[in-house]
Design a protein around this motif. Structure first.
Motif, mmCIF file in Angstrom:
data_model
loop_
_atom_site.group_PDB
_atom_site.id
_atom_site.type_symbol
_atom_site.label_atom_id
_atom_site.label_comp_id
_atom_site.label_asym_id
_atom_site.label_seq_id
_atom_site.Cartn_x
_atom_site.Cartn_y
_atom_site.Cartn_z
ATOM 1 N N TYR A 32 -8.355 -13.244 9.981
ATOM 2 C CA TYR A 32 -8.852 -13.211 8.608
ATOM 3 C C TYR A 32 -8.138 -12.084 7.867
ATOM 4 N N THR A 33 -7.641 -12.390 6.678
ATOM 5 C CA THR A 33 -6.968 -11.396 5.851
ATOM 6 C C THR A 33 -7.943 -10.877 4.807
ATOM 7 N N THR A 34 -8.205 -9.598 4.815
ATOM 8 C CA THR A 34 -9.173 -9.019 3.890
ATOM 9 C C THR A 34 -8.658 -9.098 2.449
ATOM 10 N N SER A 35 -9.605 -9.146 1.525
ATOM 11 C CA SER A 35 -9.256 -9.237 0.111
ATOM 12 C C SER A 35 -9.205 -7.871 -0.560
ATOM 13 N N TYR A 36 -10.201 -7.028 -0.296
ATOM 14 C CA TYR A 36 -10.342 -5.774 -1.038
ATOM 15 C C TYR A 36 -10.232 -4.522 -0.167
ATOM 16 N N PHE A 37 -10.526 -4.646 1.116
ATOM 17 C CA PHE A 37 -10.441 -3.492 2.012
ATOM 18 C C PHE A 37 -9.101 -3.500 2.743
ATOM 19 N N ARG A 38 -8.507 -2.322 2.849
ATOM 20 C CA ARG A 38 -7.286 -2.185 3.643
ATOM 21 C C ARG A 38 -7.549 -1.216 4.790
ATOM 22 N N ASN A 39 -6.924 -1.497 5.912
ATOM 23 C CA ASN A 39 -7.001 -0.616 7.059
ATOM 24 C C ASN A 39 -6.018 0.522 6.831
ATOM 25 N N LEU A 40 -6.549 1.715 6.610
ATOM 26 C CA LEU A 40 -5.711 2.853 6.250
ATOM 27 C C LEU A 40 -4.708 3.201 7.346
ATOM 28 N N ALA A 41 -5.018 2.836 8.572
ATOM 29 C CA ALA A 41 -4.110 3.134 9.682
ATOM 30 C C ALA A 41 -2.982 2.114 9.796
ATOM 31 N N LYS A 42 -3.121 0.976 9.107
ATOM 32 C CA LYS A 42 -2.159 -0.101 9.294
ATOM 33 C C LYS A 42 -1.557 -0.647 8.000
ATOM 34 N N GLU A 43 -2.227 -0.464 6.878
ATOM 35 C CA GLU A 43 -1.828 -1.153 5.653
ATOM 36 C C GLU A 43 -1.634 -0.202 4.482
ATOM 37 N N GLY A 44 -0.751 -0.640 3.570
ATOM 38 C CA GLY A 44 -0.635 0.013 2.282
ATOM 39 C C GLY A 44 -1.360 -0.818 1.241
ATOM 40 N N VAL A 45 -1.202 -0.450 -0.016
ATOM 41 C CA VAL A 45 -1.867 -1.190 -1.085
ATOM 42 C C VAL A 45 -1.006 -2.381 -1.498
ATOM 43 N N VAL A 46 -1.632 -3.320 -2.198
ATOM 44 C CA VAL A 46 -0.936 -4.474 -2.747
ATOM 45 C C VAL A 46 -0.982 -4.353 -4.264
ATOM 46 N N SER A 47 0.172 -4.281 -4.903
ATOM 47 C CA SER A 47 0.232 -4.182 -6.359
ATOM 48 C C SER A 47 0.178 -5.581 -6.957
ATOM 49 N N ILE A 48 -0.857 -5.840 -7.749
ATOM 50 C CA ILE A 48 -1.041 -7.177 -8.307
ATOM 51 C C ILE A 48 -0.467 -7.251 -9.720
ATOM 52 N N THR A 49 0.137 -8.390 -10.035
ATOM 53 C CA THR A 49 0.782 -8.600 -11.331
ATOM 54 C C THR A 49 0.403 -9.971 -11.870
ATOM 55 N N PRO A 50 0.590 -10.215 -13.162
ATOM 56 C CA PRO A 50 0.296 -11.541 -13.719
ATOM 57 C C PRO A 50 1.073 -12.656 -13.039
ATOM 58 N N GLN A 51 2.268 -12.339 -12.572
ATOM 59 C CA GLN A 51 3.107 -13.362 -11.934
ATOM 60 C C GLN A 51 2.507 -13.870 -10.619
ATOM 61 N N MET A 52 1.575 -13.111 -10.057
ATOM 62 C CA MET A 52 0.950 -13.521 -8.801
ATOM 63 C C MET A 52 -0.153 -14.549 -9.020
ATOM 64 N N CYS A 53 -0.492 -14.799 -10.268
ATOM 65 C CA CYS A 53 -1.554 -15.764 -10.569
ATOM 66 C C CYS A 53 -0.958 -17.171 -10.537
#
Length: 338
Positions: free
Chosen positions: A301-322
């Motif tokens: 399962y891929t989380t939507s709002y929580f990131r694992n600080l030990a494994k993940e960075g942030v995801v920058s969302i843009t209008p083009q992703m819609c």
């Protein structure tokens, strides 16, 4: 609507709630109003879980009243006689002829109610546009999915519930959350909050006794949710957390050895704006699914709002992703539940 396309209507988060207003107060005892042609209100919404607003339906009007600030809105059907002659505009009550096709409302994310209650505010929005049926369908789908996920979490076959610490760092001090809705989310996801006997609110890292006591608590924790505020979510990494927490021996901490350290800043816009304050509050079933994965990792399962600080960075969302047609109302995301 935010460019993230993460929820269907930002406006449903408006602060406050509404209680009942009597028919006599609205009609003012006017006998002529009683003889007005009856207008079918049509579909209605009933408030089931939210505690901060109420809706009242008359024959040709609706009323919502805010339990926080006491303000009321009288919404008059546009094909009623009442719409041509009844006007209210005071400090406490405003009237509108509905349905409205274009309107905006102030929003505030800080009112202390659960994500589950906040999601029901879509019914509030629906009242203004005579779209109660649609609002009911959305909320019913969210509620059903949330309840199913909560039941699934309760049935997880583990020898004990994971102990969860939801905490933040500010000006040299760590504190554990006292927010009821966050504690409830932990319980709904099958976790257990740190012991209620911990009554010290803050722990100053520059005071040795405070730091020792804080570390002792963390040694008992299985999962940490770090909600430390930062102006640079991209730059907030595991190293940042470890520096703030000031541990000499990290091997004794279960949440560190198991890499179970989380933040709710996974999705951001313009490197600063968290989707947690946008999409997450309108789809609590996704928040719950994220926490279930954090507490009981499945790997599929891929989380939507929580990131694992030990494994993940942030995801920058843009209008083009819609990747959907924004002229069509967004459907809530339903998570498979069994």
């Amino acid at each position: 609507m935010s460019s993230s396309c993460s929820f269907w209507l930002h406006i449903l988060l408006v602060v406050g709630g509404f209680f009942f207003c009597t028919f006599e107060q609205l009609e003012g005892g006017n006998a002529a109003a009683a003889s007005a042609a009856t207008v079918t209100v049509g579909n209605i919404s009933r408030v089931e879980d939210a505690v901060d607003f109420r809706i009242y339906y008359g024959q040709t009007f609706k009323v919502i009243k805010n339990l926080v600030d006491g303000k009321s809105y009288l919404l008059i059907q546009n094909n009623s006689r009442m719409a041509t002659r009844t006007k209210y505009c005071t400090a406490r009550i405003k009237s509108f002829v509905i349905p409205l096709s274009n309107y905006s409302l102030d929003a505030d994310y800080n009112f202390p109610v659960s994500f589950f209650e906040r999601a029901e505010w879509i019914k509030y929005l629906g009242v203004f546009a005579n779209m109660e049926t649609r609002a009911n369908q959305v909320y019913d789908a969210i509620k059903e999915n949330y309840m199913c996920l909560m039941k699934a979490a309760a049935s997880k076959t583990t020898s004990f519930k994971p102990t969860v610490a939801w905490m933040k760092y500010d000006n040299g001090e760590w504190s554990f959350t006292k927010d009821t809705y966050k504690l409830k989310l932990v319980e709904d996801a099958g976790g257990e909050n740190i012991d209620n006997s911990i009554n010290k609110y803050t722990y100053n890292t520059s005071i040795p006794d405070d730091l020792d006591e804080f570390h002792a608590i963390l040694f008992t924790v299985d999962v940490v949710i770090d909600e430390t505020n930062t102006s640079d979510p991209v730059g907030y990494t595991l190293s940042t957390f470890l520096q703030n927490i000031d541990f000499d021996d990290q091997s004794c901490c279960t949440f560190l050895t198991n890499q179970s350290l989380w933040r709710y800043d996974k999705r951001i816009q313009n490197n600063t704006t968290l989707d947690w304050n946008d999409g997450a509050v309108s789809q609590p079933q996704l928040v719950l699914a994220d926490l279930i994965e954090a507490f009981f990792p499945s790997g599929n399962y891929t989380t939507s709002y929580f990131r694992n600080l030990a494994k993940e960075g942030v995801v920058s969302i843009t209008p083009q992703m819609c990747n959907r047609d924004t002229s069509i109302a967004m459907e809530p995301t339903i998570i498979a539940c069994n």
